[in-house]
Design an enzyme around this catalytic site. Structure first.
Site, PDB file in Angstrom:
ATOM      1  N   LYS A  76       9.821  21.893   8.098  1.00 47.49           N
ATOM      2  CA  LYS A  76       8.137  22.175   9.062  1.00 47.49           C
ATOM      3  C   LYS A  76       7.596  23.328   8.386  1.00 47.49           C
ATOM      4  O   LYS A  76       8.099  24.278   7.688  1.00 47.49           O
ATOM      5  CB  LYS A  76       8.911  22.901  10.294  1.00 47.49           C
ATOM      6  CG  LYS A  76       7.763  23.207  11.344  1.00 47.49           C
ATOM      7  CD  LYS A  76       8.263  23.776  12.477  1.00 47.49           C
ATOM      8  CE  LYS A  76       7.034  24.053  13.815  1.00 47.49           C
ATOM      9  NZ  LYS A  76       7.728  24.435  14.965  1.00 47.49           N
ATOM     10  N   SER A 156       5.469  22.052  18.994  1.00 46.75           N
ATOM     11  CA  SER A 156       4.738  22.101  17.789  1.00 46.75           C
ATOM     12  C   SER A 156       5.346  21.469  16.659  1.00 46.75           C
ATOM     13  O   SER A 156       4.667  21.269  15.664  1.00 46.75           O
ATOM     14  CB  SER A 156       4.523  23.527  17.440  1.00 46.75           C
ATOM     15  OG  SER A 156       5.826  24.211  17.033  1.00 46.75           O
ATOM     16  N   SER A 180       9.392  23.544  21.180  1.00 46.46           N
ATOM     17  CA  SER A 180       8.702  22.765  20.111  1.00 46.46           C
ATOM     18  C   SER A 180       9.597  21.961  19.210  1.00 46.46           C
ATOM     19  O   SER A 180       9.313  21.009  18.287  1.00 46.46           O
ATOM     20  CB  SER A 180       8.250  23.780  19.204  1.00 46.46           C
ATOM     21  OG  SER A 180       6.829  24.147  19.705  1.00 46.46           O
TER      22      SER A 180
HETATM   23  N1  GLN Z   1       4.456  24.211  23.457  1.00 44.12           N
HETATM   24  C1  GLN Z   1       4.848  25.644  23.755  1.00 44.12           C
HETATM   25  C2  GLN Z   1       3.694  26.449  23.367  1.00 44.12           C
HETATM   26  O1  GLN Z   1       2.652  26.008  23.086  1.00 44.12           O
HETATM   27  C3  GLN Z   1       5.988  25.747  22.797  1.00 44.12           C
HETATM   28  C4  GLN Z   1       5.606  25.918  21.311  1.00 44.12           C
HETATM   29  C5  GLN Z   1       7.003  26.407  20.516  1.00 44.12           C
HETATM   30  O2  GLN Z   1       8.120  26.270  21.268  1.00 44.12           O
HETATM   31  N2  GLN Z   1       6.732  26.793  19.522  1.00 44.12           N
HETATM   32  O3  GLN Z   1       3.884  27.791  23.369  1.00 44.12           O
END
Ligand code: GLN
Length: 492
Positions: A76, A156, A180
């Site tokens: 990532k 994400s 995410s």
């Molecule tokens: N979807 C969540 C957010 O927008 C989690 C994102 C994440 O875990 N980095 O914050």
């Protein structure tokens, strides 16, 4: 090689049935064929990958090499990689090349893994669709039956999930702040583990919300995740929140079984508008565990309903503080201007995308004097209550089973325009993040349109092993084997 799991590839490598070089070349050519459409990688590093594969082959020939010797992975693009661009999918870091390696990627390299490149994500890991990346949206390799409509991979860590699902990596790293790893794993039909907060070092991982961020593995099944986590996890003096505890051999936990295990089924995770097929899959998961000897127990996590609103206060407050460092002076891009203030403003305005700017504004607001007590402090207190819910529940049960997300993958153009509607996607994943307990998602079935759905298991602090044991039972019962439409095996 198309359908090999990481574990199978490792075996084939050690028996010299395939070479690391062949494996890497296979993946690089699959990326070339498919990633124009999927966009799961922001950058690939073929030369470095081939070099690493050659070194791995030399070690394998001597019967040496670490636990991941010759295994091609996607990283990532939130993990700093020495000498390789690390962008967080943001324009503000578009040309940033770190002079050091994150601890998690360092650990993987120590075990002789091969990095194929850096995978796409929502900008600064903020999102659940992978549409906020400055390097373009990612397309989910899965499509609805009889339709070629482009779907989101979740986020994400959507690039990591899509790459693994399409056969463009044998495994990948993700980070999970509020879901995410788990939500994109569910949307792409793969497995993903968010370990206990403090299990993996955060050193060298670009920060979103430091009290929530946690790295974890994403792979085609839980055995592969167990292998990867064993390498990624471990104490690191460079991160003061990283916990000094031995790393178990997670693979050994896979076949423990669930006889006598008490499985909590939280009633608050069954909202009225939960789609019937997700509720049915959840019931199926309960039945699989019961048949294998576990005892389902209804439990209550009464503060679940505050998970989402408090997460979006705490995470954004921390984000506004963490992202203050991108001011055009020390890191990243700079937009020159007449005064220092104007330079900050211009740099941050052009460097950050809309969602990131929205979050910085909200985070700054909830931390401002006058609102700090009303929002941030209260959210922290509620966070403690959420954590207590889990501690209370784990007095009575060993593991908690829920759906991973309230929907299957949706189309790029079906993404709600109201950001709060997008945030609702995190409703099932956020509470475990707020409490810091480990949780995983496994692919458990398909919806009416043939899209993957995931089930989530949540466990006690540092008890990832029980998650692997219970997850593996469900994985075997589910027998999830369908390939997505966009897959290396389909274009070979
Ligand atoms: N979807 C969540 C957010 O927008 C989690 C994102 C994440 O875990 N980095 O914050």
């Amino acid at each position: 090689m198309h359908d090999m799991t990481l574990a199978a590839a490792r075996k084939a490598l050690s028996e010299r049935k395939i070479s690391a070089r062949e494996l890497v070349d296979h993946h690089l050519s699959a990326i070339e064929k498919l990633d124009g459409e999927i966009n799961s990688y922001i950058v690939t590093t073929p030369e470095k990958a081939r070099e690493a594969a050659q070194a791995a082959d030399a070690k394998l020939a001597k019967g040496e090499g670490g636990a991941l010797c010759g295994i091609p992975l996607g990283i990532k693009d939130l993990f700093c990689t020495d000498g390789v661009q690390t962008t967080a999918a943001s324009n503000i870091l578009r040309h940033f090349v770190p002079p050091y390696e994150s601890t998690v990627t360092h650990n993987l390299l120590r075990d002789d893994a091969v990095f194929l490149g850096k995978t796409n994500l929502d900008e600064f890991a903020m999102g659940s669709t992978n549409m906020t990346s400055a390097f373009g949206a990612v397309t989910n390799p899965w499509q609805r039956d009889g339709s070629s409509t482009k779907l989101v991979p979740g986020g994400s860590s959507g690039g990591s999930a899509a790459a693994v699902a399409a056969g463009l990596a044998l495994g990948a790293t993700g980070t999970d702040t509020g879901g995410s790893i788990r939500q994109p794993a569910a949307f792409c039909g793969i497995a993903g583990v968010k370990p206990t907060y403090g299990r993996c070092s955060r050193f060298g991982t670009i920060a979103f919300a430091s009290s929530l961020d946690q790295a974890g593995p994403m792979a085609r099944n839980l055995e592969d995740c167990a292998i990867l986590l064993g390498s990624m996890a471990g104490f690191d003096p460079k991160d003061s929140t990283c916990v000094d505890r031995p790393v178990p051999r997670y693979e050994d936990a896979l076949n423990r079984g669930v006889k006598g295990m008490r499985v909590g089924i939280p009633k608050e995770y069954r909202p009225d508008n939960l789609p019937a097929e997700i509720a049915a899959l959840w019931d199926q998961g309960i039945a699989w565990l019961r048949e294998a000897g576990a005892e389902p127990v209804e439990i209550s996590l009464p503060h679940t309903k505050y998970g989402l609103p408090t997460y979006y206060i705490v995470a954004l407050a921390e984000a506004s503080s963490n992202l203050a460092r991108y001011d055009g002076v020390r890191f990243g891009e700079r937009v020159p201007a007449d005064s220092l203030d104007a330079l900050y403003e211009a740099t941050r305005h052009t460097g950050f995308g809309e969602e990131v700017r929205r979050r910085i504004l909200m985070g700054t607001y909830v931390l401002s004097s006058g609102y700090y007590d009303a929002y941030y402090l209260r959210a922290q207190k509620v966070r403690t209550l959420i954590q207590r819910d889990f501690l209370n529940a784990f007095e009575n049960v060993d593991v908690i089973l829920t759906p991973t997300a309230p929907s299957a993958a949706f189309a790029h153009d079906e993404r709600p325009t109201d950001p709060v509607q997008v945030y609702l996607n995190d409703v099932f994943t956020v509470p475990a993040s707020m409490a810091g307990v480990p949780a995983l998602s496994l692919p458990a079935g398909l919806d009416h349109a043939g899209l993957p759905l995931g089930l989530q298991l949540i466990g006690r602090y540092f008890d990832e092993e029980t998650l692997f044991a219970a997850g593996h039972v469900m994985e075997k019962a589910a027998g999830f084997a369908k390939r997505p439409a966009l897959h290396a095996g389909n274009v070979a």
